[in-house]
Design a protein around this motif. Structure first.
Motif, PDB file in Angstrom:
ATOM      1  N   LEU A  79       0.816  -1.208   0.000  1.00 51.04           N
ATOM      2  CA  LEU A  79       0.000   0.000   0.000  1.00 51.04           C
ATOM      3  C   LEU A  79       0.854   1.264   0.000  1.00 51.04           C
ATOM      4  CD1 LEU A  79      -2.790  -1.063   2.493  1.00 51.04           C
ATOM      5  CD2 LEU A  79      -2.917  -0.956   0.017  1.00 51.04           C
ATOM      6  N   LEU A  80       2.105   1.161   0.409  1.00 47.95           N
ATOM      7  CA  LEU A  80       2.982   2.321   0.450  1.00 47.95           C
ATOM      8  C   LEU A  80       3.665   2.603  -0.890  1.00 47.95           C
ATOM      9  CD1 LEU A  80       4.682   1.739   3.906  1.00 47.95           C
ATOM     10  CD2 LEU A  80       2.823   3.309   3.365  1.00 47.95           C
ATOM     11  N   LEU A  81       3.632   1.645  -1.808  1.00 49.35           N
ATOM     12  CA  LEU A  81       4.278   1.821  -3.099  1.00 49.35           C
ATOM     13  C   LEU A  81       3.451   2.754  -3.976  1.00 49.35           C
ATOM     14  CD1 LEU A  81       5.374  -1.831  -3.881  1.00 49.35           C
ATOM     15  CD2 LEU A  81       6.796   0.050  -3.115  1.00 49.35           C
ATOM     16  N   PRO A  82       4.106   3.648  -4.714  1.00 45.79           N
ATOM     17  CA  PRO A  82       3.350   4.508  -5.624  1.00 45.79           C
ATOM     18  C   PRO A  82       2.808   3.668  -6.786  1.00 45.79           C
ATOM     19  CG  PRO A  82       5.689   4.897  -5.877  1.00 45.79           C
ATOM     20  CD  PRO A  82       5.522   3.954  -4.712  1.00 45.79           C
ATOM     21  N   LEU A  83       1.566   3.853  -7.103  1.00 42.69           N
ATOM     22  CA  LEU A  83       0.945   3.062  -8.152  1.00 42.69           C
ATOM     23  C   LEU A  83       0.951   3.771  -9.494  1.00 42.69           C
ATOM     24  CD1 LEU A  83      -2.085   1.660  -6.144  1.00 42.69           C
ATOM     25  CD2 LEU A  83       0.096   0.570  -6.616  1.00 42.69           C
ATOM     26  N   ASP A  84       1.097   5.067  -9.504  1.00 41.72           N
ATOM     27  CA  ASP A  84       1.032   5.812 -10.749  1.00 41.72           C
ATOM     28  C   ASP A  84       2.230   6.756 -10.839  1.00 41.72           C
ATOM     29  OD1 ASP A  84       0.056   6.672 -13.146  1.00 41.72           O
ATOM     30  OD2 ASP A  84      -1.281   8.159 -12.262  1.00 41.72           O
ATOM     31  N   ILE A  85       3.253   6.329 -11.572  1.00 38.19           N
ATOM     32  CA  ILE A  85       4.453   7.140 -11.749  1.00 38.19           C
ATOM     33  C   ILE A  85       4.410   7.718 -13.155  1.00 38.19           C
ATOM     34  CG2 ILE A  85       6.961   7.138 -11.870  1.00 38.19           C
ATOM     35  CD1 ILE A  85       6.927   4.797  -9.930  1.00 38.19           C
ATOM     36  N   GLU A  86       4.535   9.020 -13.268  1.00 36.90           N
ATOM     37  CA  GLU A  86       4.513   9.690 -14.562  1.00 36.90           C
ATOM     38  C   GLU A  86       5.854  10.392 -14.776  1.00 36.90           C
ATOM     39  OE1 GLU A  86       1.610  10.778 -16.612  1.00 36.90           O
ATOM     40  OE2 GLU A  86       0.130   9.533 -15.609  1.00 36.90           O
ATOM     41  N   ILE A  87       6.614   9.908 -15.734  1.00 34.49           N
ATOM     42  CA  ILE A  87       7.883  10.534 -16.089  1.00 34.49           C
ATOM     43  C   ILE A  87       7.849  10.809 -17.580  1.00 34.49           C
ATOM     44  CG2 ILE A  87      10.377  10.277 -16.213  1.00 34.49           C
ATOM     45  CD1 ILE A  87      10.180   8.358 -13.851  1.00 34.49           C
ATOM     46  N   ASP A  88       8.038  12.038 -17.950  1.00 29.66           N
ATOM     47  CA  ASP A  88       8.041  12.436 -19.351  1.00 29.66           C
ATOM     48  C   ASP A  88       9.387  13.073 -19.684  1.00 29.66           C
ATOM     49  OD1 ASP A  88       5.368  11.669 -19.824  1.00 29.66           O
ATOM     50  OD2 ASP A  88       4.656  13.542 -18.937  1.00 29.66           O
ATOM     51  N   PRO A  89       9.865  12.879 -20.919  1.00 29.82           N
ATOM     52  CA  PRO A  89      11.121  13.526 -21.292  1.00 29.82           C
ATOM     53  C   PRO A  89      10.931  15.043 -21.382  1.00 29.82           C
ATOM     54  CG  PRO A  89      10.122  12.497 -23.188  1.00 29.82           C
ATOM     55  CD  PRO A  89       9.290  12.116 -22.011  1.00 29.82           C
ATOM     56  N   ASN A  90      11.963  15.765 -20.996  1.00 25.72           N
ATOM     57  CA  ASN A  90      11.900  17.222 -21.127  1.00 25.72           C
ATOM     58  C   ASN A  90      13.143  17.703 -21.866  1.00 25.72           C
ATOM     59  OD1 ASN A  90      13.946  17.143 -19.263  1.00 25.72           O
ATOM     60  ND2 ASN A  90      12.702  17.826 -17.561  1.00 25.72           N
ATOM     61  N   SER A  91      13.023  18.845 -22.460  1.00 27.28           N
ATOM     62  CA  SER A  91      14.136  19.366 -23.259  1.00 27.28           C
ATOM     63  C   SER A  91      14.953  20.406 -22.510  1.00 27.28           C
ATOM     64  CB  SER A  91      13.599  19.970 -24.558  1.00 27.28           C
ATOM     65  OG  SER A  91      12.718  21.030 -24.267  1.00 27.28           O
ATOM     66  N   ASN A  92      14.670  20.630 -21.243  1.00 24.56           N
ATOM     67  CA  ASN A  92      15.447  21.613 -20.498  1.00 24.56           C
ATOM     68  C   ASN A  92      16.060  21.025 -19.231  1.00 24.56           C
ATOM     69  OD1 ASN A  92      13.152  21.281 -19.016  1.00 24.56           O
ATOM     70  ND2 ASN A  92      12.451  23.386 -19.149  1.00 24.56           N
ATOM     71  N   GLY A  93      16.131  19.709 -19.122  1.00 27.23           N
ATOM     72  CA  GLY A  93      16.658  19.069 -17.928  1.00 27.23           C
ATOM     73  C   GLY A  93      18.169  19.121 -17.822  1.00 27.23           C
ATOM     74  N   LEU A  94      18.854  19.106 -18.931  1.00 29.15           N
ATOM     75  CA  LEU A  94      20.321  19.127 -18.938  1.00 29.15           C
ATOM     76  C   LEU A  94      20.807  20.238 -19.858  1.00 29.15           C
ATOM     77  CD1 LEU A  94      21.105  15.329 -19.302  1.00 29.15           C
ATOM     78  CD2 LEU A  94      21.398  16.711 -17.270  1.00 29.15           C
ATOM     79  N   PRO A  95      21.929  20.832 -19.528  1.00 27.99           N
ATOM     80  CA  PRO A  95      22.477  21.831 -20.445  1.00 27.99           C
ATOM     81  C   PRO A  95      23.048  21.155 -21.690  1.00 27.99           C
ATOM     82  CG  PRO A  95      23.946  21.513 -18.587  1.00 27.99           C
ATOM     83  CD  PRO A  95      22.706  20.712 -18.298  1.00 27.99           C
ATOM     84  N   GLY A  96      22.915  21.798 -22.810  1.00 22.46           N
ATOM     85  CA  GLY A  96      23.483  21.265 -24.038  1.00 22.46           C
ATOM     86  C   GLY A  96      22.535  20.419 -24.861  1.00 22.46           C
ATOM     87  N   ILE A  97      21.253  20.355 -24.490  1.00 19.57           N
ATOM     88  CA  ILE A  97      20.305  19.545 -25.244  1.00 19.57           C
ATOM     89  C   ILE A  97      20.127  20.113 -26.657  1.00 19.57           C
ATOM     90  CG2 ILE A  97      17.880  18.825 -25.366  1.00 19.57           C
ATOM     91  CD1 ILE A  97      19.435  17.252 -23.341  1.00 19.57           C
ATOM     92  N   GLY A  98      20.077  21.418 -26.786  1.00 22.57           N
ATOM     93  CA  GLY A  98      19.938  22.044 -28.104  1.00 22.57           C
ATOM     94  C   GLY A  98      21.105  21.717 -29.018  1.00 22.57           C
TER      95      GLY A  98
END
Length: 101
Positions: free
Chosen positions: A8-27
């Motif tokens: 019951l303590l485990l998260p049941l709905d994990i939402e992870i989406d890619p983003n284009s501003n998480g790391l420098p140098g993506i552009g």
């Protein structure tokens, strides 16, 4: 049905989406990948031209080995062009399929 307390303590709905501003140098990385795709397409066209010439020389000189190598080269060059051109679409397709699992 009784679930254990730890379940019951485990998260049941994990939402992870890619983003284009998480790391420098993506552009810059996107520009490098785009340039690599362009180089791949140019090399595929060059391989297609060379393979077609080899195929023509083999067919006109009655050399089946050379003609066969030329045919194989044409198929490989076309396959490489398809993969280079469709790589973004293929990755997006399989990303969306993976999101539905």
């Amino acid at each position: 049905m009784n679930l254990p307390a730890a379940a019951l303590l485990l998260p049941l709905d994990i939402e992870i989406d890619p983003n284009s501003n998480g790391l420098p140098g993506i552009g810059e990385l996107k520009q490098i990948v785009g340039a690599a795709m362009t180089v791949g397409l140019i090399l595929a066209v060059l391989a297609l031209i060379i393979s077609a010439i080899v195929w023509a020389l083999g067919a006109n000189s009655s050399n089946p080995h050379l003609a066969g190598r030329g045919k194989l080269g044409v198929l490989v060059a076309l396959g490489a062009a398809i993969v280079c051109g469709a790589s973004v679409t293929l990755v997006n397709f399989f990303w969306n399929v993976g999101q539905q699992v």
